[in-house]
Design a protein around this motif. Structure first.
Motif, PDB file in Angstrom:
ATOM      1  N   SER A 102       0.814  -1.215   0.000  1.00 45.23           N
ATOM      2  CA  SER A 102       0.000   0.000   0.000  1.00 45.23           C
ATOM      3  C   SER A 102       0.847   1.263   0.000  1.00 45.23           C
ATOM      4  CB  SER A 102      -0.926   0.021   1.211  1.00 45.23           C
ATOM      5  OG  SER A 102      -1.842  -1.041   1.151  1.00 45.23           O
ATOM      6  N   PHE A 103       1.918   1.264   0.794  1.00 41.00           N
ATOM      7  CA  PHE A 103       2.737   2.470   0.947  1.00 41.00           C
ATOM      8  C   PHE A 103       4.068   2.413   0.208  1.00 41.00           C
ATOM      9  CE2 PHE A 103      -0.070   2.416   4.648  1.00 41.00           C
ATOM     10  CZ  PHE A 103      -0.660   3.656   4.494  1.00 41.00           C
ATOM     11  N   LYS A 104       4.368   1.262  -0.394  1.00 33.68           N
ATOM     12  CA  LYS A 104       5.603   1.092  -1.177  1.00 33.68           C
ATOM     13  C   LYS A 104       6.858   1.377  -0.357  1.00 33.68           C
ATOM     14  CE  LYS A 104       3.176   0.551  -5.001  1.00 33.68           C
ATOM     15  NZ  LYS A 104       2.077  -0.294  -4.671  1.00 33.68           N
ATOM     16  N   ARG A 105       6.820   0.939   0.896  1.00 35.09           N
ATOM     17  CA  ARG A 105       8.011   1.081   1.735  1.00 35.09           C
ATOM     18  C   ARG A 105       8.062  -0.074   2.730  1.00 35.09           C
ATOM     19  NH1 ARG A 105       6.083   6.435   5.069  1.00 35.09           N
ATOM     20  NH2 ARG A 105       4.715   5.347   6.491  1.00 35.09           N
ATOM     21  N   PRO A 106       9.273  -0.488   3.104  1.00 35.80           N
ATOM     22  CA  PRO A 106       9.415  -1.604   4.038  1.00 35.80           C
ATOM     23  C   PRO A 106       8.889  -1.248   5.428  1.00 35.80           C
ATOM     24  CG  PRO A 106      11.567  -0.672   3.490  1.00 35.80           C
ATOM     25  CD  PRO A 106      10.555   0.057   2.678  1.00 35.80           C
ATOM     26  N   CYS A 107       8.504  -2.275   6.170  1.00 33.95           N
ATOM     27  CA  CYS A 107       8.015  -2.044   7.529  1.00 33.95           C
ATOM     28  C   CYS A 107       8.449  -3.178   8.445  1.00 33.95           C
ATOM     29  CB  CYS A 107       6.494  -1.896   7.544  1.00 33.95           C
ATOM     30  SG  CYS A 107       5.574  -3.411   7.282  1.00 33.95           S
ATOM     31  N   PHE A 108       8.321  -2.929   9.737  1.00 36.95           N
ATOM     32  CA  PHE A 108       8.543  -3.976  10.730  1.00 36.95           C
ATOM     33  C   PHE A 108       7.376  -3.968  11.699  1.00 36.95           C
ATOM     34  CE2 PHE A 108      10.235  -0.337  13.012  1.00 36.95           C
ATOM     35  CZ  PHE A 108       9.826  -0.565  14.322  1.00 36.95           C
ATOM     36  N   LEU A 109       7.175  -5.106  12.332  1.00 39.90           N
ATOM     37  CA  LEU A 109       6.196  -5.214  13.405  1.00 39.90           C
ATOM     38  C   LEU A 109       6.707  -6.232  14.414  1.00 39.90           C
ATOM     39  CD1 LEU A 109       4.560  -8.086  12.730  1.00 39.90           C
ATOM     40  CD2 LEU A 109       3.477  -6.613  11.051  1.00 39.90           C
ATOM     41  N   VAL A 110       6.120  -6.201  15.591  1.00 41.74           N
ATOM     42  CA  VAL A 110       6.529  -7.093  16.676  1.00 41.74           C
ATOM     43  C   VAL A 110       5.301  -7.858  17.146  1.00 41.74           C
ATOM     44  CG1 VAL A 110       7.515  -7.215  19.002  1.00 41.74           C
ATOM     45  CG2 VAL A 110       8.340  -5.492  17.390  1.00 41.74           C
ATOM     46  N   ARG A 111       5.491  -9.152  17.368  1.00 39.80           N
ATOM     47  CA  ARG A 111       4.402  -9.976  17.883  1.00 39.80           C
ATOM     48  C   ARG A 111       4.936 -10.864  18.997  1.00 39.80           C
ATOM     49  NH1 ARG A 111       4.977 -15.019  14.865  1.00 39.80           N
ATOM     50  NH2 ARG A 111       6.414 -14.623  13.168  1.00 39.80           N
ATOM     51  N   CYS A 112       4.040 -11.336  19.840  1.00 36.86           N
ATOM     52  CA  CYS A 112       4.419 -12.255  20.911  1.00 36.86           C
ATOM     53  C   CYS A 112       4.579 -13.655  20.346  1.00 36.86           C
ATOM     54  CB  CYS A 112       3.348 -12.268  21.999  1.00 36.86           C
ATOM     55  SG  CYS A 112       3.186 -10.705  22.866  1.00 36.86           S
ATOM     56  N   ASN A 113       5.439 -14.419  20.953  1.00 42.09           N
ATOM     57  CA  ASN A 113       5.688 -15.790  20.539  1.00 42.09           C
ATOM     58  C   ASN A 113       4.922 -16.731  21.463  1.00 42.09           C
ATOM     59  OD1 ASN A 113       6.707 -18.178  19.553  1.00 42.09           O
ATOM     60  ND2 ASN A 113       8.767 -17.865  20.371  1.00 42.09           N
TER      61      ASN A 113
END
Length: 128
Positions: free
Chosen positions: A40-51
């Motif tokens: 959608s934004f044409k840029r890389p991203c990161f996110l964090v989730r619980c394991n």
């Protein structure tokens, strides 16, 4: 609670507005959200989730989405610290923090997330 040294409530309050922190979601849900943002934004991203699988030793996963790959990195618990280790171009990098906010801040400030932006919670659904 060990992650926050008794301040779990205050850290929960601090994490709540962070859109990049998804909490306990499946890898599939994280992939959908990351790819949606990337395209959608044409840029890389990161996110964090619980394991959920091994939360005592590896409480968090950091997912990074770039146009050429999706990479997941484990955040380990070592001696009451959070440890983020990666291999990049035949070199090893290791960063530690007292909690996930501190760790992500260090990674982001030092461009150790490969230029990725924090996921901002945006979900754009395209219907055909």
């Amino acid at each position: 609670d060990w992650i926050h040294k008794g301040t779990a409530l205050s850290l929960k309050t601090s994490l709540e507005p962070k859109k990049w922190f998804l909490g306990l979601v499946s890898q599939g849900e994280a992939i959908i959200r990351g790819l949606n943002f990337l395209f959608s934004f044409k840029r890389p991203c990161f996110l964090v989730r619980c394991n959920a699988a091994n939360s005592l030793q590896i409480p968090f996963i950091v997912d990074i989405f770039t146009p050429t790959m999706i990479t997941s990195y484990q955040v380990e618990k070592v001696n009451n610290k959070l440890l983020y280790s990666i291999q990049y171009q035949e070199r090893s990098f290791c960063v530690s923090g007292n909690n996930i906010l501190e760790l992500i801040s260090i990674l982001f400030t030092n461009n150790m997330l490969f230029g990725a932006y924090p996921y901002d919670g945006t979900m754009i659904w395209v219907t055909m």
